[in-house]
Design a protein around this motif. Structure first.
Motif, PDB file in Angstrom:
ATOM      1  N   UNK B  85       0.855  -1.191   0.000  1.00 13.78           N
ATOM      2  CA  UNK B  85       0.000   0.000   0.000  1.00 13.78           C
ATOM      3  C   UNK B  85       0.891   1.242   0.000  1.00 13.78           C
ATOM      4  N   UNK B  86       0.584   2.203  -0.898  1.00 12.58           N
ATOM      5  CA  UNK B  86       1.407   3.406  -1.003  1.00 12.58           C
ATOM      6  C   UNK B  86       0.730   4.573  -0.295  1.00 12.58           C
ATOM      7  N   UNK B  87       1.502   5.565   0.123  1.00 10.80           N
ATOM      8  CA  UNK B  87       0.889   6.743   0.747  1.00 10.80           C
ATOM      9  C   UNK B  87      -0.171   7.391  -0.133  1.00 10.80           C
ATOM     10  N   UNK B  88       0.098   7.409  -1.434  1.00  6.75           N
ATOM     11  CA  UNK B  88      -0.881   8.042  -2.329  1.00  6.75           C
ATOM     12  C   UNK B  88      -2.177   7.240  -2.403  1.00  6.75           C
ATOM     13  N   UNK B  89      -2.103   5.947  -2.094  1.00 11.84           N
ATOM     14  CA  UNK B  89      -3.327   5.141  -2.049  1.00 11.84           C
ATOM     15  C   UNK B  89      -4.211   5.584  -0.890  1.00 11.84           C
TER      16      UNK B  89
END
Lengths: 482, 326
Positions: B85-89
C-alpha cells in the motif's frame, strides 16, 4: 480490602490480653528508662494501675451497653479524679481533697515539659497517657490490624526506650525478658486474631488453629533471630550506637535551641508536703518579646503538648511506614506506596496545610464575606460530613485506601456494613457533587446530611422508608456513576 | 491564561447523554455485549481523537467500526493495509487532466468522516507515516496542496497483536497520536450464543439506520469540552501521567499529549454518562486506554513480565485520589 472477620469471645480475650500486655511492656520500659535517665523517682507499678482502672471502667460501661462516645466522655470525666488520687497517694500523702493547690499541680505538670522535669509532671503525663490507652482498648474492636498496629508502635517505642536508656547510661536488667515477653504477646495476639483470614502458604495451612499459627510464627521468629544473631555482631552494634549517640547530640542541641526560645521558669521549690500551696512562677518573669503575662503559662502548656504530640506522631509514622514498607517488600497487597523518607515530611506538610487552610478560612470569614463558588458553606458542610464518615468507616475497621475513589470506598463500606447502605450512598453522592462538581447541596439535602451525621455518630441504622434512600428517588440530579 | 472553566447546564449534558445513549443502543443492535468499548469509541470521537483497536482476529473489530460509522450517519471509508500500500493510495493523488491541461486532485479514502484502517501494522512505515498528519492535524498534504479533512474526523485503526510476521510495528510517534487503545475481548458464553442467534439469517448491520448526523456530532464535541474538571481532578491526571515518567520499569513515559488526551477523554466520558463534572473514577477508567500504549517498558522489566498494563495498574493503585484528608 480484606473483610474483617468476627472473632469469638475467647479470641477477643486473648487479643485483648496481648494488646494490653504489649502496651504495658513498652510503657513500663519507657517509664523505667526515662525515670532513671531524668533522675525522677517514679513508682511505676502504681502508675500502671491507672491503665487497669481506665480499661476496667470502659469495659464496665461497654458491658452496660453504652456507646463508645459515652464511654469516652464518662472515662475522661473520671480521669482528673483518678490522676489527683494518684498524685495524692504517691506524692502528697495526707493532702485534703478540698485543697485547690493539688489541682494546680496538673497544670504545672504540662507547664514543666519545656523547662524541667519533675515527679508530678512525669506521673501526670504518664497517667494521662495510660488512661487514654486503657480507655481506647476498652472501646476498640479487636482485630488483627489492631494487634499489628500496637505491635509496631510498641516496637518503635521499645527501641526508643532502649536507646534512651543507653544514652542515659541506665542499666536495664529486665530488657531481655521484656523483649521476649513482648514478642511472645505479639505473636499470640496476631495468631488469635488472624486465625480465620490467614494469608500465605504457611499460615493458610494452619487456618482455624491459632495454636498452629502461633507455633509457625514462633518458628519464623526464631529463624529470624538466628539470622540476626549472625548478622549483628557486637562490633557492628557498637558502631551503630556511636552513630546514634552523635545524632542524639544534634537532637539535644536542637531541643536546647527550641527550649531557649522560652525563658526558663525560676527554680521552683520541691513539691511541698501539702496542704502547703504550690508556688507559682515569679511574677516578674515573662517572655522577652513582650507576651502578655497571662499568656505565658498557657503558651508553655500548649508548647509542651505540641512538642510531646509531635514526638509521638513522628514515632508513630516512622514505625508504621516501616511496617508498610516491609509489607510491600513482602509483596502483600493493600499497602499504599509512600516513600518512608517522606512519611514525617508528609505529615508535617499536611499539618501546615491544615493550619493554612484554617487561617485562610478565618480570614475569609473575617473579611468581606465573599466565598469561592466551589467552597460555599454548604460545600464545606458536606466535606466535613464526609470526613466524619471516613473516620467512622475507619473506626469500623474499614479505612479508605489512599488510591480509592469515593465510589470505590462506598462499595467497600456498603459491602461490609449493609445496614448503612442508604446513608453511605447519600453522603458519598452529595460529597462527590460538592467536591468534583462544585455543586452545593440543597436545603433538603443539608437537613438529611445533618440527620445522617447524628445517626452515624450514634451508630444507629436508618429506619426503612424514612431515610435518605427514599428522598434520593425524588432527586433529579444524579452522578451517573456506573 | 487558560480558558475559563465554564460549566455545562443540566440540559446541555442531557443532550450529550441522550445522543450517546442512542448511538450506543444502535451499535448494540449489531454488537453483543460491547457497551463499554462502544462508549469509549464514542468518547474518542467526541474528543476528535483516533482509536487503535488491538485484538485477536474474529472478535469484531471491523464490525464494530463499521457499525459505529453507520450509526453516526457519516461518510465512511475503509483502507485495508498491505505491504504494497502506497501513501498516495491513502491520501490521494494529483492527476494530469488533458482536457483542462492542469492537475486535478483525486482524493483518497482518507477523505471521509470515519476511516477504518484495517491491520495498520501491515502497511510499511512510509504509508503509516502518511497518516500522521491526518491524525494530528486533520489535514493532508499532497504535492503542494494542503487539504483539510472533513469534520468530524476519526481514524479507527485495527491491528492483530498475535500474528507479527510480515508486519511493521507502529512507531512511538504514531502510537502517541492515538487517543485511546482499546481491546474488544472475547464474548462471554451467553453473548456468543446471542451472536449466533442474531446473525443466523441476516446481517443486522445491513438494516442498521443512522441515529445522528455530522452536525449534531460537531455540536456534541463542542459541548464536551465544557464539562467541568475540578482542579483537584486535573492535578490527579497530571500526577498519574508524571508517575509514568518516574516509574522504575519505564524507559519512556507518557507525553504531555497524553495528559491532554486523558483530560479531554474524561470530559467526554463524563458527558456521555450524563454528568456535568468529571470524577476520579473516569480518570481511573480511562488511564489504561489513554496511557497504556504510550509507555516504553524497559527490556529487563518486560522480561519480568512487567507489562505496560501492569505498570499503569500499579500507578493507578498508588497515586492518591483527591479526597478530603481525615
Amino acid at each position: 480490602m480484606a473483610q474483617a472477620v468476627s472473632l469469638n469471645r475467647s479470641r477477643v480475650a486473648i487479643g485483648t490480653v496481648a494488646v494490653a500486655g504489649l502496651e504495658l511492656a513498652w510503657v513500663y520500659t519507657f517509664l523505667y528508662a526515662a525515670g532513671r535517665g531524668l533522675q525522677v523517682p517514679v513508682p511505676i507499678p502504681s502508675v500502671l494501675l491507672v491503665y487497669a482502672i481506665s480499661f476496667g471502667l470502659g469495659l464496665g460501661l461497654r458491658a452496660a451497653g453504652r456507646s463508645p462516645l459515652t464511654i469516652k466522655v464518662a472515662s475522661w470525666a473520671v480521669w482528673p479524679l483518678a490522676t489527683l488520687l494518684l498524685l495524692m497517694v504517691l506524692l502528697y500523702p495526707g493532702a485534703g481533697s478540698a485543697d485547690g493547690s493539688l489541682g494546680a499541680t496538673l497544670l504545672r505538670a504540662f507547664d514543666g515539659i519545656a523547662a524541667e522535669v519533675e515527679a508530678a509532671m512525669f506521673i501526670t503525663a504518664a497517667a494521662t497517657f495510660l488512661w487514654w490507652l486503657g480507655c481506647r482498648l476498652a472501646t476498640s474492636r479487636m482485630t488483627y490490624e489492631l494487634v499489628v498496629t500496637e505491635f509496631q508502635l510498641g516496637l518503635g517505642a521499645l527501641a526508643g526506650s532502649v536507646l534512651i536508656g543507653y544514652l542515659a547510661h541506665v542499666n536495664q536488667p529486665a530488657a531481655a525478658p521484656i523483649a521476649v515477653f513482648y514478642v511472645g504477646l505479639g505473636l499470640m495476639g496476631a495468631a488469635a486474631t488472624r486465625v480465620n483470614d490467614a494469608g500465605g502458604y504457611m499460615f493458610s495451612q494452619q487456618s482455624g488453629s491459632w495454636w498452629g499459627m502461633l507455633l509457625v510464627s514462633v518458628g519464623l521468629v526464631l529463624m529470624l533471630g538466628l539470622f540476626a544473631g549472625v548478622l549483628f555482631t557486637p562490633e557492628l552494634m557498637h558502631f551503630v550506637a556511636q552513630g546514634i549517640r552523635a545524632l542524639w547530640g544534634l537532637v539535644e542541641r536542637l531541643l536546647d535551641a527550641l527550649a531557649g526560645l522560652f525563658p526558663s521558669s525560676p527554680p521552683d521549690p520541691q513539691p511541698p508536703l501539702l496542704p502547703e500551696a504550690i508556688p507559682t512562677p515569679d511574677e516578674g518573669e515573662g517572655f522577652s518579646w513582650g507576651l502578655p503575662e497571662g499568656w505565658v503559662r498557657p503558651s508553655r502548656i500548649v508548647y509542651g503538648i505540641f512538642v510531646g504530640g509531635l514526638a509521638l506522631l513522628a514515632i508513630w509514622r516512622v514505625v508504621s511506614e516501616l511496617f508498610r514498607w516491609l509489607q510491600r517488600k513482602a509483596g502483600r497487597g493493600r499497602a499504599e506506596i509512600e516513600p518512608l523518607a517522606g512519611a514525617l515530611r508528609l505529615d508535617l506538610a499536611k499539618l501546615f496545610r491544615r493550619l493554612l487552610a484554617w487561617m485562610a478560612r478565618l480570614l475569609t470569614m473575617a473579611g468581606s464575606g465573599r466565598h469561592r463558588p466551589d467552597d460555599s458553606d454548604e460545600n464545606s458542610s458536606v466535606r466535613r460530613l464526609y470526613i466524619d464518615m471516613l473516620r467512622w468507616g475507619a473506626k469500623s475497621g474499614f479505612p479508605r485506601g489512599l488510591s480509592q475513589t469515593p465510589f470505590e470506598y462506598q462499595q467497600v463500606l456498603v459491602g461490609a456494613l449493609p445496614a448503612h447502605q442508604a446513608d453511605v450512598s447519600f453522603v458519598t453522592e452529595s460529597y462527590v457533587r460538592a467536591k468534583y462538581g462544585a455543586e452545593p447541596p440543597s436545603e433538603t439535602e443539608l437537613r438529611e446530611l445533618k440527620e445522617i451525621r447524628r445517626r452515624l455518630k450514634r451508630g444507629v441504622t436508618p429506619t426503612t422508608g424514612n431515610g435518605p434512600a427514599g428522598s434520593r428517588k425524588n432527586r433529579t440530579r444524579g452522578n451517573g456513576h456506573t | 491564561m487558560g480558558t475559563p472553566n465554564v460549566k455545562l447546564s443540566e440540559e446541555q449534558v442531557l443532550r450529550i447523554k441522550t445522543a450517546a445513549d442512542r448511538i450506543v443502543a444502535n451499535v448494540g443492535e449489531v454488537m453483543v455485549g460491547k457497551k463499554t468499548v462502544t462508549e469509549l469509541m464514542l468518547v474518542a470521537l467526541l474528543c476528535e481523537g483516533n482509536v487503535l483497536v488491538e485484538d485477536v482476529p474474529g472478535v469484531g473489530k471491523t464490525v464494530l467500526a463499521r457499525t459505529l460509522a453507520k450509526s453516526l450517519g457519516c461518510d465512511f471509508r475503509r483502507i485495508q493495509c498491505t505491504p504494497d500500500l502506497l501513501p498516495s493510495d491513502v491520501t490521494g493523488v494529483e492527476i494530469y487532466d488533458q482536457g483542462t491541461g492542469g492537475f486535478e486532485f483525486r482524493p483518497g479514502p482518507i477523505m471521509a468522516n470515519i476511516v477504518l484502517v484495517d491491520e495498520i501494522n501491515r502497511a510499511t512505515p512510509r504509508t503509516q507515516s502518511a497518516l500522521l498528519e491526518a491524525m494530528q492535524e486533520q489535514q493532508i498534504t499532497v504535492d503542494r496542496r494542503t487539504v483539510p479533512l472533513p469534520r468530524p474526523f476519526m481514524l479507527m485503526a485495527t491491528q492483530n497483536p498475535v500474528e507479527l510476521q510480515g508486519t511493521f510495528p507502529l512507531p512511538e510517534a504514531q502510537l502517541d497520536r492515538f487517543m485511546l487503545r482499546l481491546e474488544i475481548g472475547y464474548p462471554s458464553q451467553e453473548e456468543e450464543g446471542a451472536v449466533l442467534t442474531r446473525f443466523r439469517e441476516v446481517n443486522p448491520l445491513d438494516a442498521l439506520e443512522a441515529v445522528t448526523d455530522a452536525d449534531e456530532l460537531l455540536n456534541l464535541q463542542k459541548l464536551c469540552r465544557r464539562v467541568y474538571v475540578d482542579p483537584s481532578v486535573r492535578d490527579y491526571i497530571v500526577d498519574l501521567v508524571r508517575a509514568t515518567r518516574e516509574h522504575d520499569d519505564v524507559r519512556l513515559g507518557a507525553s504531555p499529549r497524553a495528559s491532554l488526551s486523558l483530560h479531554r477523554a474524561v470530559q467526554a466520558l463524563a458527558g456521555v454518562r450524563g454528568r456535568t463534572h468529571v470524577l476520579p473514577d473516569d480518570v481511573k477508567l480511562l488511564a489504561m486506554p489513554a496511557l497504556g500504549h504510550r509507555l516504553i517498558v524497559k527490556t529487563e522489566a518486560r522480561l519480568r513480565e512487567h507489562t505496560a498494563g501492569r505498570i499503569i495498574t500499579d500507578i493507578v493503585n498508588t497515586i492518591p485520589v483527591p479526597v478530603e484528608e481525615t
